[in-house]
Design a protein around this motif. Structure first.
Motif, PDB file in Angstrom:
ATOM      1  N   THR A 127     -37.771 -61.217  50.327  1.00  0.00           N
ATOM      2  CA  THR A 127     -37.911 -60.529  50.347  1.00  0.00           C
ATOM      3  C   THR A 127     -39.834 -60.533  50.458  1.00  0.00           C
TER       4      THR A 127
ATOM      5  N   GLU B 289     -37.376 -48.667  47.609  1.00  0.00           N
ATOM      6  CA  GLU B 289     -37.818 -47.928  48.827  1.00  0.00           C
ATOM      7  C   GLU B 289     -37.014 -49.163  49.771  1.00  0.00           C
ATOM      8  N   LEU B 290     -38.060 -50.153  49.230  1.00  0.00           N
ATOM      9  CA  LEU B 290     -37.216 -51.297  49.836  1.00  0.00           C
ATOM     10  C   LEU B 290     -35.404 -51.721  49.691  1.00  0.00           C
TER      11      LEU B 290
ATOM     12  N   ARG C 292     -33.413 -50.062  48.814  1.00  0.00           N
ATOM     13  CA  ARG C 292     -31.694 -48.757  49.086  1.00  0.00           C
ATOM     14  C   ARG C 292     -32.203 -49.298  50.599  1.00  0.00           C
ATOM     15  N   GLU C 293     -32.957 -49.291  51.338  1.00  0.00           N
ATOM     16  CA  GLU C 293     -32.818 -50.273  53.140  1.00  0.00           C
ATOM     17  C   GLU C 293     -32.583 -51.395  53.149  1.00  0.00           C
ATOM     18  N   ALA C 294     -32.120 -51.972  52.171  1.00  0.00           N
ATOM     19  CA  ALA C 294     -31.439 -53.025  52.171  1.00  0.00           C
ATOM     20  C   ALA C 294     -29.947 -52.524  52.313  1.00  0.00           C
TER      21      ALA C 294
ATOM     22  N   PRO D 148     -27.489 -50.033  53.579  1.00  0.00           N
ATOM     23  CA  PRO D 148     -26.786 -48.641  54.051  1.00  0.00           C
ATOM     24  C   PRO D 148     -26.145 -47.749  53.125  1.00  0.00           C
TER      25      PRO D 148
ATOM     26  N   ASP E 232     -25.548 -47.458  50.539  1.00  0.00           N
ATOM     27  CA  ASP E 232     -25.691 -47.162  48.675  1.00  0.00           C
ATOM     28  C   ASP E 232     -25.002 -48.004  47.440  1.00  0.00           C
TER      29      ASP E 232
END
Length: 175
Positions: free
Chosen positions: A19, A32-33, A35-37, A39, A41
């Motif tokens: 990253t 946020e970065l 959480r995007e990894a 989907p 949860d």
């Protein structure tokens, strides 16, 4: 030299991704970065290290607030990535107000907050960032890394964490 990676727990085990933190300015951006990894949860760990100086672990479980552990707050405070992790809450300060340190010192009888001897009370200035670990040392307990083990990690901490999680091979692919 810095290294940062995301480890996302999935049904099939851990998935790692390298990253870039260049566009990350706040803990919210980092969460946020992460959480995007994932989907679904699932649990995502953000692992950050500055070689031979400090490491940090940020744990994101769905929409819960991030949990943070930093191995050496004073070393991390001298790093732009470390500053992202060292929130006022983590350091025991009143959030958002740099003058909050002075206000808290006024409560114990000092007039101007400039006496560095009063920093032991938990107030103090930015220079009063503690040496040593800060944050949630139990962050990885349920994943197989106890508080005692986490605090004992040093030079190759991220590799040791990944080994304990069974994710060393996937972490090495992005290192």
């Amino acid at each position: 030299m810095y290294f940062a990676a995301l480890l996302a727990r999935t049904e099939d085990g851990w998935e790692a991704s390298d990253t870039e933190l260049d566009d990350v300015e706040t803990l919210s951006d980092l969460a946020e970065l992460a959480r995007e990894a994932s989907p679904e949860d699932d649990t995502v760990l953000v692992l950050i290290e500055q070689e031979d100086a400090w490491f940090g672990v940020v744990r994101i479980d769905g929409e819960d607030d991030p949990r943070i552990y930093v191995s050496d707050a004073a070393a991390a405070a001298r790093s732009s990535y470390g500053e992202i992790l060292l929130t006022d809450e983590l350091l025991g300060k009143e959030p958002g107000d740099d003058d909050a340190d002075l206000d808290s010192l006024d409560l114990d009888g000092t007039e101007d907050g400039e006496d560095e001897d009063d920093d032991s009370e938990g107030g103090g200035s930015a220079e009063a960032v503690p040496h040593g670990p800060v944050g949630d040392a139990e962050i990885l307990d349920d994943l197989g890394v106890s508080q005692k083990e986490l605090k004992a990690l040093s030079e190759d901490a991220l590799t040791e964490i990944a080994e304990a999680l069974g994710a060393s091979e996937v972490l090495e692919t992005v290192r």
